[in-house]
Design a protein around this motif. Structure first.
Motif, PDB file in Angstrom:
ATOM      1  N   SER A 162       0.644  -0.800  -0.105  1.00 22.80           N
ATOM      2  CA  SER A 162      -0.015   0.509   0.036  1.00 22.80           C
ATOM      3  C   SER A 162       1.098   1.564  -0.048  1.00 22.80           C
ATOM      4  O   SER A 162       1.573   1.364   0.842  1.00 22.80           O
ATOM      5  CB  SER A 162      -0.679   0.187   0.836  1.00 22.80           C
ATOM      6  N   GLY A 163       0.400   2.261  -0.673  1.00 22.90           N
ATOM      7  CA  GLY A 163       0.824   3.404  -0.745  1.00 22.90           C
ATOM      8  C   GLY A 163       1.923   3.701  -1.552  1.00 22.90           C
ATOM      9  O   GLY A 163       2.717   2.622  -2.225  1.00 22.90           O
ATOM     10  N   THR A 207      -1.925  -7.955   4.615  1.00 24.26           N
ATOM     11  CA  THR A 207      -2.914  -6.327   3.616  1.00 24.26           C
ATOM     12  C   THR A 207      -2.080  -5.561   4.001  1.00 24.26           C
ATOM     13  O   THR A 207      -1.477  -4.837   4.396  1.00 24.26           O
ATOM     14  CB  THR A 207      -4.118  -5.793   4.367  1.00 24.26           C
ATOM     15  N   GLY A 208      -1.175  -5.232   2.602  1.00 29.43           N
ATOM     16  CA  GLY A 208      -1.452  -3.886   2.225  1.00 29.43           C
ATOM     17  C   GLY A 208       0.900  -4.178   2.185  1.00 29.43           C
ATOM     18  O   GLY A 208       1.537  -2.556   1.835  1.00 29.43           O
ATOM     19  N   PHE A 239       0.935   4.665   5.416  1.00 30.32           N
ATOM     20  CA  PHE A 239       0.744   3.596   4.572  1.00 30.32           C
ATOM     21  C   PHE A 239      -0.349   2.503   4.713  1.00 30.32           C
ATOM     22  O   PHE A 239      -1.107   2.135   4.391  1.00 30.32           O
ATOM     23  CB  PHE A 239       1.707   3.683   3.157  1.00 30.32           C
TER      24      PHE A 239
END
Length: 330
Positions: A11-12, A313-314, A237
């Motif tokens: 993520s991010g 997750t992420g 993030f």
């Protein structure tokens, strides 16, 4: 293992990693989602990821500027080797921190002919309720020498009869923490990553010295028993560390798939608790425990040739293959 842009999975706008190319030593890398990598040793003059973390408050804005830039200094991720993202000085590991996991292990460890499973479940649940109310997490220390890369083979030592997996969320410290309160603890976290905290189950308890209890040195710290990474995803993030999905597949079959909501003690309480005794340093890891679905739960432990794939997750994904160690006297 070589990666492509599609394999970043975090993520991010950027993450950090430690990478290398053929013929050159590992370097700290700024990785962006489209699969480009910037050598931060060249860009910032800092030799490794831990050096970045030691200057995290100043470096983070600069990393955002670099991630938004273009130019000929970017390298393709495809063809680079991905190493463990950071070399910590200390590893703080949380034991018995997922409610369902602890209940499953208690049932699995009950001797044949012992208490009925439902009694074990009820008594274990009551024990965890007392622990949560008394605010006493259980932490122990891991060795940095157990860390290996997120795509490296995991060697199962010849003496290990019951090797098990334990996928975990790992927090990476960016600001020294000493005697911090829970409400300020997360301010000391720079990033998050994935750890698989392997265990030699038969060695967890000292049968010859039961009054001493667990033997974490022998059961947790064989070389390569902690695959780490692939990335350090900045805390801003990664989302809420108390609401991430932890998933491990063994040879493609889902074995662990649980939310961090099942933790008994959240990350802030773990960091605060550890910091009452010692100072957490930049680059140190705080492993938050493993959810339900370990090999002891399924009656199926690791074997030569097994492939573990772990995601949170992420934070991307790691993939490691198990290789049985041959005995020298075989």
């Amino acid at each position: 293992m070589k990666l492509t842009a599609a394999a970043t999975g975090f993520s991010g706008p950027f993450a950090l990693g430690t990478l290398s190319a053929p013929g050159r030593p590992p370097f700290p890398g700024l990785v962006v989602p489209d699969g480009r990598v910037l050598d931060l040793a060249a860009a910032l003059g800092l030799p490794d990821v831990r050096a970045l973390l030691e200057r995290w408050d100043k470096v983070l804005p600069r990393l955002a500027e670099l991630a938004a830039g273009t130019g000929r200094d970017w390298l393709p991720l495809d063809g680079l080797r991905v190493h463990a993202p950071v070399e910590p000085r200390q590893i703080f590991q949380s034991g018995a921190n997922y409610r369902t996991h602890v209940i499953d292990l208690a049932v699995a460890h009950e001797p044949e002919g012992g208490r009925p499973a439902e009694q074990v479940r009820a008594e274990t649940a009551a024990m965890m309720d007392r622990r949560a109310a008394e605010d006493q997490p259980y932490l122990f220390i891991g060795l940095p020498s157990a860390i290996t890369g997120p795509y490296d083979d995991v060697v199962l030592p010849y003496w290990c009869r019951k090797p098990d997996w334990e996928l975990e969320l790992a927090a990476v410290i960016g600001r020294p923490a000493f005697r911090v309160r829970p409400d300020e603890a997360l301010e000391h976290v720079a990033a998050y990553t994935i750890a698989n905290d392997l265990t030699a189950r038969e060695l967890v308890f000292r049968r010859d010295m039961p009054e001493i209890g667990a033997d974490w040195l022998r059961s947790k710290n064989a070389p390569g028993f902690t695959p780490l990474g692939p990335w350090l995803v900045p805390a801003g993030f990664a989302g809420d560390p108390g609401d991430l999905q932890v998933t491990l597949r063994l040879n493609g079959q889902v074995m662990q798939d649980e939310s961090t909501q099942d933790m008994i003690f959240d990350l802030a309480r773990l960091i605060s608790y550890a910091s009452q005794t010692t100072t957490l340093l930049p680059g140190d890891l705080v492993l938050t425990g493993s959810p339900a679905g370990n090999g002891m739960r399924w009656g199926r432990l690791l074997r030569d040739g097994d492939v573990m794939e772990g995601t949170i997750t992420g934070l991307g994904a790691q993939r490691t293959r198990c290789v049985a160690e041959a005995r020298d006297d075989a």
